[in-house]
Structures are given as structure tokens and as C-alpha cells.
Design a protein around this motif. Structure first.
Motif, PDB file in Angstrom:
ATOM      1  N   PHE A  63      -7.331 -30.513  -1.547  1.00 55.82           N
ATOM      2  CA  PHE A  63      -7.738 -30.485  -2.944  1.00 55.82           C
ATOM      3  C   PHE A  63      -6.761 -29.728  -3.844  1.00 55.82           C
ATOM      4  CE2 PHE A  63     -11.807 -31.957  -1.385  1.00 55.82           C
ATOM      5  CZ  PHE A  63     -12.304 -32.694  -2.451  1.00 55.82           C
ATOM      6  N   MET A  64      -5.664 -29.260  -3.289  1.00 48.67           N
ATOM      7  CA  MET A  64      -4.720 -28.480  -4.083  1.00 48.67           C
ATOM      8  C   MET A  64      -3.295 -28.970  -3.887  1.00 48.67           C
ATOM      9  SD  MET A  64      -6.482 -24.785  -3.554  1.00 48.67           S
ATOM     10  CE  MET A  64      -7.377 -25.375  -2.146  1.00 48.67           C
ATOM     11  N   VAL A  65      -2.401 -28.420  -4.696  1.00 45.16           N
ATOM     12  CA  VAL A  65      -0.986 -28.754  -4.571  1.00 45.16           C
ATOM     13  C   VAL A  65      -0.265 -27.555  -3.972  1.00 45.16           C
ATOM     14  CG1 VAL A  65      -1.041 -30.357  -6.517  1.00 45.16           C
ATOM     15  CG2 VAL A  65      -0.479 -27.957  -6.922  1.00 45.16           C
ATOM     16  N   ARG A  66       0.903 -27.828  -3.377  1.00 45.70           N
ATOM     17  CA  ARG A  66       1.666 -26.744  -2.766  1.00 45.70           C
ATOM     18  C   ARG A  66       2.387 -25.896  -3.809  1.00 45.70           C
ATOM     19  NH1 ARG A  66       2.321 -26.602   2.622  1.00 45.70           N
ATOM     20  NH2 ARG A  66       1.573 -28.378   3.841  1.00 45.70           N
ATOM     21  N   GLN A  67       2.931 -26.560  -4.811  1.00 47.24           N
ATOM     22  CA  GLN A  67       3.670 -25.862  -5.867  1.00 47.24           C
ATOM     23  C   GLN A  67       3.288 -26.434  -7.221  1.00 47.24           C
ATOM     24  OE1 GLN A  67       7.731 -26.493  -4.632  1.00 47.24           O
ATOM     25  NE2 GLN A  67       7.747 -24.666  -3.341  1.00 47.24           N
ATOM     26  N   LEU A  68       3.570 -25.688  -8.279  1.00 40.05           N
ATOM     27  CA  LEU A  68       3.172 -26.095  -9.614  1.00 40.05           C
ATOM     28  C   LEU A  68       3.790 -27.416 -10.044  1.00 40.05           C
ATOM     29  CD1 LEU A  68       3.336 -22.666 -11.492  1.00 40.05           C
ATOM     30  CD2 LEU A  68       1.279 -23.931 -10.835  1.00 40.05           C
ATOM     31  N   ASP A  69       4.991 -27.696  -9.563  1.00 46.13           N
ATOM     32  CA  ASP A  69       5.703 -28.890 -10.025  1.00 46.13           C
ATOM     33  C   ASP A  69       5.587 -30.066  -9.048  1.00 46.13           C
ATOM     34  OD1 ASP A  69       7.192 -27.789  -8.014  1.00 46.13           O
ATOM     35  OD2 ASP A  69       9.111 -27.856  -9.073  1.00 46.13           O
ATOM     36  N   GLU A 130     -16.435 -27.614 -18.403  1.00 47.82           N
ATOM     37  CA  GLU A 130     -16.633 -27.073 -19.748  1.00 47.82           C
ATOM     38  C   GLU A 130     -15.513 -26.110 -20.153  1.00 47.82           C
ATOM     39  OE1 GLU A 130     -20.480 -25.297 -19.642  1.00 47.82           O
ATOM     40  OE2 GLU A 130     -21.551 -27.211 -19.874  1.00 47.82           O
ATOM     41  N   VAL A 131     -15.059 -25.302 -19.205  1.00 50.21           N
ATOM     42  CA  VAL A 131     -14.031 -24.311 -19.521  1.00 50.21           C
ATOM     43  C   VAL A 131     -12.642 -24.935 -19.610  1.00 50.21           C
ATOM     44  CG1 VAL A 131     -12.848 -22.243 -18.646  1.00 50.21           C
ATOM     45  CG2 VAL A 131     -15.334 -22.395 -18.527  1.00 50.21           C
ATOM     46  N   ASN A 132     -12.328 -25.836 -18.679  1.00 45.19           N
ATOM     47  CA  ASN A 132     -10.954 -26.348 -18.576  1.00 45.19           C
ATOM     48  C   ASN A 132     -10.753 -27.767 -19.106  1.00 45.19           C
ATOM     49  OD1 ASN A 132      -9.504 -24.131 -17.259  1.00 45.19           O
ATOM     50  ND2 ASN A 132     -10.913 -24.488 -15.560  1.00 45.19           N
ATOM     51  N   GLN A 133     -11.819 -28.568 -19.128  1.00 42.67           N
ATOM     52  CA  GLN A 133     -11.712 -29.954 -19.584  1.00 42.67           C
ATOM     53  C   GLN A 133     -10.474 -30.645 -18.983  1.00 42.67           C
ATOM     54  OE1 GLN A 133     -11.730 -29.568 -23.880  1.00 42.67           O
ATOM     55  NE2 GLN A 133     -13.946 -29.301 -23.938  1.00 42.67           N
ATOM     56  N   PRO A 134     -10.398 -30.731 -17.669  1.00 47.22           N
ATOM     57  CA  PRO A 134      -9.227 -31.341 -17.022  1.00 47.22           C
ATOM     58  C   PRO A 134      -9.055 -32.798 -17.425  1.00 47.22           C
ATOM     59  CG  PRO A 134     -11.044 -31.119 -15.469  1.00 47.22           C
ATOM     60  CD  PRO A 134     -11.453 -30.376 -16.696  1.00 47.22           C
ATOM     61  N   LEU A 135      -7.809 -33.227 -17.544  1.00 50.07           N
ATOM     62  CA  LEU A 135      -7.500 -34.593 -17.930  1.00 50.07           C
ATOM     63  C   LEU A 135      -7.871 -35.553 -16.805  1.00 50.07           C
ATOM     64  CD1 LEU A 135      -4.001 -33.944 -19.534  1.00 50.07           C
ATOM     65  CD2 LEU A 135      -6.228 -34.073 -20.693  1.00 50.07           C
ATOM     66  N   ALA A 136      -8.309 -36.751 -17.164  1.00 48.69           N
ATOM     67  CA  ALA A 136      -8.787 -37.721 -16.174  1.00 48.69           C
ATOM     68  C   ALA A 136      -7.745 -38.031 -15.111  1.00 48.69           C
ATOM     69  CB  ALA A 136      -9.225 -39.009 -16.871  1.00 48.69           C
ATOM     70  N   ASP A 137      -6.482 -38.101 -15.509  1.00 51.75           N
ATOM     71  CA  ASP A 137      -5.416 -38.416 -14.559  1.00 51.75           C
ATOM     72  C   ASP A 137      -4.570 -37.196 -14.207  1.00 51.75           C
ATOM     73  OD1 ASP A 137      -6.072 -41.120 -14.249  1.00 51.75           O
ATOM     74  OD2 ASP A 137      -5.068 -41.617 -16.137  1.00 51.75           O
ATOM     75  N   GLY A 138      -5.092 -36.024 -14.518  1.00 54.94           N
ATOM     76  CA  GLY A 138      -4.422 -34.790 -14.123  1.00 54.94           C
ATOM     77  C   GLY A 138      -5.008 -34.274 -12.818  1.00 54.94           C
ATOM     78  N   HIS A 139      -4.619 -33.072 -12.443  1.00 59.10           N
ATOM     79  CA  HIS A 139      -5.135 -32.505 -11.208  1.00 59.10           C
ATOM     80  C   HIS A 139      -6.610 -32.165 -11.362  1.00 59.10           C
ATOM     81  CE1 HIS A 139      -5.571 -29.183  -8.125  1.00 59.10           C
ATOM     82  NE2 HIS A 139      -5.122 -30.207  -7.424  1.00 59.10           N
ATOM     83  N   LEU A 140      -7.388 -32.422 -10.322  1.00 61.78           N
ATOM     84  CA  LEU A 140      -8.838 -32.222 -10.368  1.00 61.78           C
ATOM     85  C   LEU A 140      -9.200 -30.805 -10.784  1.00 61.78           C
ATOM     86  CD1 LEU A 140     -11.635 -33.533  -9.705  1.00 61.78           C
ATOM     87  CD2 LEU A 140     -11.426 -32.488  -7.443  1.00 61.78           C
ATOM     88  N   PHE A 141      -8.489 -29.821 -10.243  1.00 62.66           N
ATOM     89  CA  PHE A 141      -8.803 -28.429 -10.546  1.00 62.66           C
ATOM     90  C   PHE A 141      -7.701 -27.771 -11.380  1.00 62.66           C
ATOM     91  CE2 PHE A 141     -11.322 -29.219  -6.628  1.00 62.66           C
ATOM     92  CZ  PHE A 141     -12.567 -29.051  -7.214  1.00 62.66           C
ATOM     93  N   ALA A 142      -7.120 -28.551 -12.271  1.00 68.99           N
ATOM     94  CA  ALA A 142      -6.162 -27.980 -13.224  1.00 68.99           C
ATOM     95  C   ALA A 142      -6.906 -27.020 -14.148  1.00 68.99           C
ATOM     96  CB  ALA A 142      -5.500 -29.090 -14.025  1.00 68.99           C
TER      97      ALA A 142
END
Length: 241
Positions: A63-69, A130-142
Motif C-alpha cells: 500500500f506504499m511506495v519506496r521513495q517519494l519519486d 476529509e483531511v487530505n482529499q487524495p486525487l483519484a489517480d494519485g497515491h491512495l494514502f497521499a
């Protein structure tokens, strides 16, 4: 060769063995929540990710990425990969499609249902939304960072959990404990062994370790209830050949 490996493992000094991984529990997660500010973008994302991976019996890295980029919408889970399903009895589950995994290039579905108490993954997800409003095609837990978003990395996730554990005067647990924790939790709830094995996607006999090490799991099957005893025998006895 198997005999040699077993002998080497038996004779190995305790100091050379890796520390046993302790499972996350609902009590432990609740204690962490008390030391997370859920109106903070990072903490909201971390807690939503923790409850989702726990109740979905998923691996942390899925559910996560290894690095920010390194976020790639083709291989990393996104809000658009989340859906709700209802069975014929009206029971609801929330399903996440993991686009790509080590064991499956076509991806897999993992899922959870609403829970009672402070570890409810649905409530944690709503708070994150509610707090982050992640983008639909962005990372799930951005989570929101300055004027944009940051995908949640495994390193940042575990770092925040370690800090919260220390603030709660608890020993920080390893990330793998999030994966084995729900296996123990669902077994203690009395779910059939094969169902829990399928949900946790355990492919090897290492799953049997959880039957041998926790007497509470075995207790219902050791009583004088024929149906439970029969189910246990069917699971543990080898098939007739």
C-alpha cells in the motif's frame, strides 16, 4: 540436506537468531491512535493506512511506495482502485485492487469490512479523505504537503508508528507485525483456518505456526464441541491417498 539445515538451525546460538516478530493487536493500534493527531495530514494518512493494511491482512509494502519519486499509477494503489461491494445479505465490504504485486503481475484484490471501536478502517479512511482529499489517480494514502501532495512511503509510515509507540511507552514493533497481526485476530474470532489462510494469502505451511503458538486459537477446538473438533481434524490431518 534438510537434515543438515535442521541441525544447523537447532545448534545455532540464540545471539545469531533474528528477534521474533510480534504481531500488531487491536489494543496496540488503539494505543497508537491516542498519539496520532488525526487532523494532521501525515497522521491521518498513516492511521488510515495502518487500519487498512491490518484489516485487509495485507503486506505493508503493498500500500506504499519506496521513495517519494517512485509513485506509478500503473503499479501502485489509488483511490480509483477502491470500491464497495454488497453481498446477497446486504453485508458491505470495501475492496482495494492492488494493480501489481511480486506474486501476481495482474494484481490482487484485498478487502475489509467496517469494525466497531477506534480501529475502524472505514472511519479512518473517511478522516483521511476529509483531511487530505487524495486525487483519484494519485497515491491512495497521499497526504497534503505544502502546496501539493506526497505519497506515503514505507519509511515515513514506520517512522511515525515507532514515534507514536514510544510516546505511548510501548516497544515499537516491526512492520511485518501488521501482516501477522490480523491472522491472529481473525483466528481468535473463530474464523475457519482455511478462510484466514486465503484472506492473508499465505502460500506456505508457515501459516501453521500461528496454530501452534497461541493456545487461545486452539481453545474452541479442544472443547467438547463436535463440530469444531471435526473442523480442526479435517484441517490438520493429511488427506487420504
Amino acid at each position: 540436506m534438510e537434515a543438515l539445515l535442521k541441525a544447523a538451525s537447532t545448534l545455532a546460538p540464540t545471539s545469531s537468531k533474528r528477534k521474533k516478530c510480534q504481531p500488531y493487536t487491536i489494543t496496540f493500534i488503539s494505543s497508537l491512535q491516542d498519539h496520532l493527531a488525526l487532523d494532521n495530514p501525515l497522521d491521518a494518512a498513516v492511521y488510515a493506512c495502518l487500519t487498512t493494511t491490518f484489516y485487509a491482512a495485507a503486506r505493508v509494502g503493498e500500500f506504499m511506495v519506496r521513495q517519494l519519486d517512485t509513485f506509478n499509477p500503473a503499479i501502485h494503489v489509488k483511490p480509483s482502485d477502491k470500491r464497495q461491494e454488497q453481498d446477497r445479505n446486504g453485508l458491505m465490504t470495501t475492496t482495494f485492487h492492488l494493480p501489481q504485486m511480486k506474486s501476481s503481475l495482474d494484481g490482487k484484490d484485498v478487502y475489509w469490512a467496517r469494525q466497531d471501536g477506534p480501529t475502524d478502517p472505514e472511519a479512518a479512511w473517511i478522516q483521511h479523505q476529509e483531511v487530505n482529499q487524495p486525487l483519484a489517480d494519485g497515491h491512495l494514502f497521499a497526504y497534503r504537503f505544502k502546496d501539493g501532495y506526497r505519497p506515503l512511503t514505507k519509511a515515513k509510515f514506520l517512522e511515525r508508528l515507532r514515534t507514536a509507540a514510544r510516546e505511548a511507552s510501548l516497544e515499537p514493533l516491526q512492520g511485518h507485525g501488521i501482516c501477522i497481526g490480523p491472522t491472529l485476530e481473525y483466528l481468535l474470532r473463530g474464523l475457519p483456518f482455511d478462510v484466514v489462510k486465503a484472506k492473508g494469502r499465505w502460500a506456505s505451511d508457515v501459516f501453521m505456526l500461528y496454530l501452534q503458538k497461541h493456545a487461545q486459537i486452539m481453545a474452541p477446538y479442544m472443547q467438547s464441541t463436535p463440530l469444531l473438533h471435526e473442523a480442526f481434524v479435517r484441517y490438520t490431518m493429511p488427506p487420504v491417498r
